[in-house]
Write an enzyme that holds these catalytic residues in place. Structure first.
Site, PDB file in Angstrom:
ATOM      1  N   ALA A  21      24.870 -14.139 -27.993  1.00  0.00           N
ATOM      2  CA  ALA A  21      24.683 -14.567 -29.478  1.00  0.00           C
ATOM      3  C   ALA A  21      24.322 -13.503 -30.487  1.00  0.00           C
ATOM      4  O   ALA A  21      23.439 -13.783 -31.220  1.00  0.00           O
ATOM      5  CB  ALA A  21      23.722 -15.806 -29.439  1.00  0.00           C
ATOM      6  N   ILE A  22      25.254 -12.522 -30.384  1.00  0.00           N
ATOM      7  CA  ILE A  22      24.928 -11.358 -31.442  1.00  0.00           C
ATOM      8  C   ILE A  22      25.259 -12.004 -32.683  1.00  0.00           C
ATOM      9  O   ILE A  22      24.498 -11.502 -33.811  1.00  0.00           O
ATOM     10  CB  ILE A  22      26.123 -10.373 -30.919  1.00  0.00           C
ATOM     11  CG1 ILE A  22      25.816  -9.935 -29.271  1.00  0.00           C
ATOM     12  CG2 ILE A  22      25.684  -9.088 -31.995  1.00  0.00           C
ATOM     13  CD1 ILE A  22      24.436  -9.318 -29.239  1.00  0.00           C
ATOM     14  N   GLY A  23      26.431 -12.763 -32.910  1.00  0.00           N
ATOM     15  CA  GLY A  23      26.316 -13.380 -34.351  1.00  0.00           C
ATOM     16  C   GLY A  23      27.280 -12.202 -35.255  1.00  0.00           C
ATOM     17  O   GLY A  23      27.091 -12.258 -36.474  1.00  0.00           O
ATOM     18  N   ASN A  36      39.431  -6.217 -35.178  1.00  0.00           N
ATOM     19  CA  ASN A  36      39.018  -7.463 -35.150  1.00  0.00           C
ATOM     20  C   ASN A  36      38.346  -7.864 -36.441  1.00  0.00           C
ATOM     21  O   ASN A  36      37.557  -7.427 -36.778  1.00  0.00           O
ATOM     22  CB  ASN A  36      38.168  -7.767 -33.931  1.00  0.00           C
ATOM     23  CG  ASN A  36      37.670  -9.179 -33.705  1.00  0.00           C
ATOM     24  OD1 ASN A  36      36.964  -9.822 -34.385  1.00  0.00           O
ATOM     25  ND2 ASN A  36      38.384  -9.838 -32.638  1.00  0.00           N
ATOM     26  N   CYS A  53      34.804 -17.937 -35.524  1.00  0.00           N
ATOM     27  CA  CYS A  53      33.805 -18.084 -36.503  1.00  0.00           C
ATOM     28  C   CYS A  53      33.785 -19.269 -37.147  1.00  0.00           C
ATOM     29  O   CYS A  53      34.436 -20.254 -37.239  1.00  0.00           O
ATOM     30  CB  CYS A  53      34.098 -17.167 -37.812  1.00  0.00           C
ATOM     31  SG  CYS A  53      34.329 -15.396 -37.041  1.00  0.00           S
ATOM     32  N   GLY A 108      32.504 -13.051 -18.507  1.00  0.00           N
ATOM     33  CA  GLY A 108      32.308 -12.386 -17.343  1.00  0.00           C
ATOM     34  C   GLY A 108      33.267 -13.077 -16.414  1.00  0.00           C
ATOM     35  O   GLY A 108      33.802 -14.042 -16.601  1.00  0.00           O
ATOM     36  N   GLY A 120      36.277  -6.678 -21.340  1.00  0.00           N
ATOM     37  CA  GLY A 120      35.146  -7.037 -22.022  1.00  0.00           C
ATOM     38  C   GLY A 120      33.893  -6.673 -21.273  1.00  0.00           C
ATOM     39  O   GLY A 120      33.197  -5.631 -21.351  1.00  0.00           O
ATOM     40  N   THR A 121      33.238  -7.964 -20.937  1.00  0.00           N
ATOM     41  CA  THR A 121      31.911  -7.597 -20.192  1.00  0.00           C
ATOM     42  C   THR A 121      31.864  -6.574 -19.156  1.00  0.00           C
ATOM     43  O   THR A 121      30.858  -6.053 -18.816  1.00  0.00           O
ATOM     44  CB  THR A 121      31.684  -9.081 -19.456  1.00  0.00           C
ATOM     45  OG1 THR A 121      31.680 -10.112 -20.466  1.00  0.00           O
ATOM     46  CG2 THR A 121      30.347  -9.055 -18.730  1.00  0.00           C
TER      47      THR A 121
END
Length: 300
Positions: free
Chosen positions: A69-71, A98, A128, A215, A263-264
């Site tokens: 939840a980096i935001g 992005n 978003c 993930g 990604g992960t």
């Protein structure tokens, strides 16, 4: 052996790209990965002004993945243009930016600022929250998604990739809405909304309560959605969601993805993207595949 693929007229030397938010803008990973080996680098989300992101804690491990939840914390478009683009231009790879925002105007401002910049594609993060519509994500309402795609397409000089949210009832409805709005490419899936509770503290594991689950745990969902979308629209797709190795990447390509994003896995193994490029080449040699485009959507 040809590994080149085409995304809306932009040729990538191979289908391997990085997933936004997991690779920064490439600099921190450049000591582990030869960025020139990658088809493209997808940058962290860039907004028209700096975003602080959410309060901490912002990351939690889960079984088979992680919640974040980096935001969309980022320094804003001006820092990105002055610092990150010049860094990435040193490498023989495509630059995919992005873009995030809280209103349609926010997105358009960033897209217009990038019009004269040496970047190849724009990936629009429609997960978003739309502040003008009470916080529902742009990517969860087909009419809203079509409208924002149209507005961005009017202003963009580069081809646009609409990044679809899996947190919807019917992913193909969203894909068709983005296509109707003029999207050039689709990328999917973004993270699934998840939650983790620390039973010892009797508190949420991330301060935001919920976060994005990514993930290996989400890979079967992602493969299914890529397959559905590939059979619903005629746009190229960048597939992502739990890709940990070359086998996973090839699975997405067989399902209909033209390119893939990792990604992960970057957090587990910082050199994984280059290993996936090598693994795809080994697979092609093993099965005597002359052109990677033969594999795209080969499973019907």
């Amino acid at each position: 052996m040809n590994t080149r693929i085409n995304l809306a007229g932009v040729e990538l030397k191979n289908p391997v790209t990085t997933a936004s938010g997991t690779f920064g803008s490439g600099e921190e990973y450049s000591e582990f990965v030869n960025l020139s080996r990658l088809g493209g680098v997808v940058t962290k989300g860039v907004a028209n002004i700096p975003w602080e992101g959410n309060p901490t804690p912002r990351i939690a491990e889960t079984y088979g993945g992680m919640i974040n939840a980096i935001g969309l914390q980022n320094p804003g478009i001006e820092v990105f243009v002055q610092r990150d683009i010049p860094f990435l231009k040193q490498f023989d790879t495509k630059i995919i930016v992005n873009v995030c925002g809280k209103t349609t105007e926010d997105y358009c401002e960033v897209v217009e600022r990038l019009a004269d910049q040496p970047v190849d594609l724009l990936e629009i993060n429609v997960s978003c929250p739309n502040v003008k519509e009470g916080g529902i994500a742009f990517g969860q309402d087909p009419k809203c998604l079509e409208a924002i795609t149209k507005e961005i397409k009017k202003r963009a000089k580069q081809p646009i990739i609409m990044k679809l949210s899996p947190n919807v009832t019917d992913i193909t409805e969203m894909a068709r809405a983005a296509e109707a709005g003029g999207a050039d490419v689709l990328s999917l899936i973004n993270t699934l909304t998840g939650m983790k509770i620390d039973i010892n503290k009797r508190a949420f594991a991330v301060a935001n309560k919920t976060g994005g689950l990514s993930g290996p745990a989400i890979k079967p969902v992602a493969v299914r959605m890529v397959y559905q979308v590939a059979n619903a629209v005629s746009l190229p797709i960048i597939g992502m969601g739990g890709i940990m190795n070359a086998e996973d990447a090839i699975e997405f390509i067989l399902a209909g993805a033209t390119a893939i994003s990792v990604g992960t896995a970057n957090f587990v193994n910082p050199g994984v993207t280059e290993e996936i490029v090598n693994g795809i080449e080994e697979y092609m040699r093993k099965y005597n595949v002359k052109d990677i485009n033969e594999l795209i959507g080969a499973v019907r």
